[in-house]
Design a protein around this motif. Structure first.
Motif, short mmCIF file in Angstrom:
data_model
loop_
_atom_site.label_atom_id
_atom_site.label_comp_id
_atom_site.label_asym_id
_atom_site.label_seq_id
_atom_site.Cartn_x
_atom_site.Cartn_y
_atom_site.Cartn_z
N ASN A 1 0.82 -1.21 0.00
CA ASN A 1 0.00 0.00 0.00
C ASN A 1 0.86 1.26 0.00
N VAL A 2 1.90 1.28 0.81
CA VAL A 2 2.79 2.45 0.87
C VAL A 2 3.50 2.64 -0.46
N GLN B 1 2.09 9.07 -6.30
CA GLN B 1 2.57 10.42 -6.02
C GLN B 1 3.71 10.78 -6.97
N GLU C 1 1.10 3.97 -3.07
CA GLU C 1 0.81 5.39 -2.82
C GLU C 1 1.99 6.25 -3.28
N ARG C 2 3.21 5.79 -2.98
CA ARG C 2 4.41 6.53 -3.39
C ARG C 2 4.53 6.56 -4.91
#
Length: 85
Positions: A64-65, A72, A68-69
């Motif tokens: 998930n991280v 972005q 998301e990164r």
């Protein structure tokens, strides 16, 4: 104060059954750790204590991280390309 369960004997039997070699000192440490868990949470199941498994929660969190990164980073790249054009 008597112990509820003799984890040292159970551990020795478990090791013999599964072909695990451990010194008496190692078994005593493990038995003490199991007794401590027993005092905190209740009886300890030897098979569950030595069960090797993977908890997917950590892997899911990392995915998930990273997702998301990546999103972005894509948004930032698009913004930079729009300014440069």
């Amino acid at each position: 104060m008597p112990k509820d369960t003799d984890y040292l004997s159970k551990l020795a039997t478990y090791n013999a059954k599964h072909g695990i070699t451990a010194t008496f000192s190692e078994m005593k440490k493990t038995a003490r750790r199991m007794q401590k868990l027993h005092d905190e949470r209740g009886p300890v199941d030897l098979d569950a204590f030595f069960l090797l498994y993977q908890d997917p929660t950590g892997e899911t969190a990392v995915e998930n991280v990273l997702a998301e990164r990546a999103a972005q980073n894509e948004a930032n790249a698009a913004r930079r390309l729009a300014v440069a054009a």
